[in-house]
Write an enzyme that holds these catalytic residues in place. Sequence first.
Site, short mmCIF file in Angstrom:
data_model
loop_
_atom_site.label_atom_id
_atom_site.label_comp_id
_atom_site.label_asym_id
_atom_site.label_seq_id
_atom_site.Cartn_x
_atom_site.Cartn_y
_atom_site.Cartn_z
N HIS A 82 0.86 -1.19 0.00
CA HIS A 82 0.00 0.00 0.00
C HIS A 82 0.89 1.23 0.00
O HIS A 82 1.84 1.33 0.77
CB HIS A 82 -0.90 0.02 1.24
CG HIS A 82 -1.73 1.26 1.33
ND1 HIS A 82 -2.88 1.43 0.60
CD2 HIS A 82 -1.55 2.41 2.02
CE1 HIS A 82 -3.38 2.62 0.85
NE2 HIS A 82 -2.59 3.25 1.72
N ASP A 161 -15.40 2.53 7.38
CA ASP A 161 -14.33 3.50 7.11
C ASP A 161 -14.77 4.51 6.06
O ASP A 161 -14.50 5.71 6.18
CB ASP A 161 -13.05 2.79 6.65
CG ASP A 161 -12.04 3.80 6.12
OD1 ASP A 161 -11.59 4.62 6.93
OD2 ASP A 161 -11.75 3.80 4.91
N ARG A 168 -15.01 12.63 8.49
CA ARG A 168 -13.77 13.30 8.95
C ARG A 168 -13.35 14.40 7.97
O ARG A 168 -12.85 15.45 8.36
CB ARG A 168 -12.65 12.27 9.10
CG ARG A 168 -12.84 11.36 10.31
CD ARG A 168 -11.91 10.16 10.24
NE ARG A 168 -10.53 10.53 10.05
CZ ARG A 168 -9.65 9.84 9.32
NH1 ARG A 168 -10.01 8.71 8.72
NH2 ARG A 168 -8.42 10.26 9.19
N SER A 183 -7.89 3.74 9.43
CA SER A 183 -8.62 3.83 8.17
C SER A 183 -7.89 3.04 7.08
O SER A 183 -8.48 2.20 6.39
CB SER A 183 -8.72 5.32 7.79
OG SER A 183 -9.10 5.48 6.44
N LYS A 187 -8.89 -1.32 5.54
CA LYS A 187 -9.08 -1.78 4.15
C LYS A 187 -8.06 -2.87 3.82
O LYS A 187 -8.37 -3.83 3.13
CB LYS A 187 -8.95 -0.59 3.20
CG LYS A 187 -10.15 0.37 3.32
CD LYS A 187 -9.95 1.69 2.63
CE LYS A 187 -9.13 2.65 3.42
NZ LYS A 187 -9.32 4.07 3.21
N1 URA Z 1 -6.17 7.62 3.46
C1 URA Z 1 -7.10 6.81 4.01
O1 URA Z 1 -7.45 5.78 3.46
N2 URA Z 1 -7.59 7.17 5.22
C2 URA Z 1 -7.24 8.30 5.88
O2 URA Z 1 -7.73 8.55 6.95
C3 URA Z 1 -6.28 9.12 5.28
C4 URA Z 1 -5.76 8.75 4.05
#
Ligand code: URA
Length: 432
Positions: A82, A161, A168, A183, A187
């Site tokens: 990632h 999320d 957010r 967050s 995933k």
């Molecule tokens: N990328 C994400 O997937 N989540 C966040 O909170 C910030 C950046």
Amino acid sequence: MRAVDLIEKTKNAIPLTREEIEFLIRGYTRGEIADYQMSAWAMAVRFQGMSQAETAALTMAMAESGDQVDLSALGEKTVDKHSTGGVGDKTTLIVTPIVASLGGVVAKMSGRGLGHTGGTVDKLESIPGYRTELSAGEFMEQAKRIGLVVAGQSGNLAPADKKLYALRDVTATVDSIPLIASSIMSKKLAAGSKSIVLDVKAGSGAFMKDRKEACLLADAMVQIGAACGRNVSALITNMDIPLGRAVGNALEVEEVLEVLQGKGPEDLREVCLALAAEMLLLCHGWSAGDARKKAEDALNSGKAYTKMQEWIAAQGGDLAAFAADREKEVPCHAVTAPSDGYITKMNAERIGVAAMLLGAGRAAKGDAIDYDAGIRILKKTGDAVKAGEPVAVLYGRRDFAPSEKCYLEAVTFGACPPEAQPLIYERRGAKA
Ligand code: URA
């Protein structure tokens, strides 16, 4: 349990239990807890932080809020990567075939780009025929057969999320390390791989502008991985300068093909080898030295390129048609240096915006993309330039003026060369 009592606890820095966090996330996902309560809680977290145990519980609760991909049928060597996002970051397209050509199993979901950062799915869709939407059966079958599949993210991965991140975004609570870490990791956990390598970018083109903050984020994510039974490590990499020389979808794929054929820019090749070695180290348990050597061999021998061709063909992509398509004329415009001297600094984020203005990226979700649009960077930080010499070429079908203005604002010229910067700052994670 009442949401208001949990907000009160977090406000007073009293840690929540796993059950309490699950209550909040379940209730919020089902619509039983209101946005105003969840935003009050997020703001409390923003100021009070969360313990490691709370952060891990939040991550797991969000990962379990939707579909969870079960990759157990693929064995123990499943490995994901990632990137926290950057400009010119096409590493997934190079790193994954290196790793798969050496027995790692990459069954990966990737996202689309937004704003100044590009997305892997958009880059792949610049290859004629490439299918990013696969059924669960097709996804698993390809991973089993060739060890590599890259598809778009399933709609129902970590829906909690998705909802919380959107909240957010409009309540000034994005900039919280535990919330960002949970967050991203929710995933990644839901996507199912046993090992995960994080490329946490630091610098002007990155989500984390500051190297120390990037390390804190990396540490938080590594700790979540350990708490959730996954092997996780992170490389903190430089995103003060775009990676490689191409920014824009088809231009980036072209650069990927160059690197896989033993050419291409040295910085891109180096970051890819470091990430690939890290993935091999985690999934095979090889030493750092062995993993690096094998990754280099796979790249230099063409083994990784062969794997890439196999992967793209398996998903319907036609690399011959891509090459033929790249022969066509795309309108272009050279950006020139205003004076003699050196490039002393580049604002990578603004260069990403310059590419977006050409049509290479989206200003808003759902905007159309011009796959041919983008920027070929000719001169980078540290390079000497002469007045009037081209420093970049812009490609696309829109007015070049706004992009050119943005590009020139992003590049600082000076009389003396700047100090060289490292490409890879450090590694975080269990001892290599
Ligand atoms: N990328 C994400 O997937 N989540 C966040 O909170 C910030 C950046």
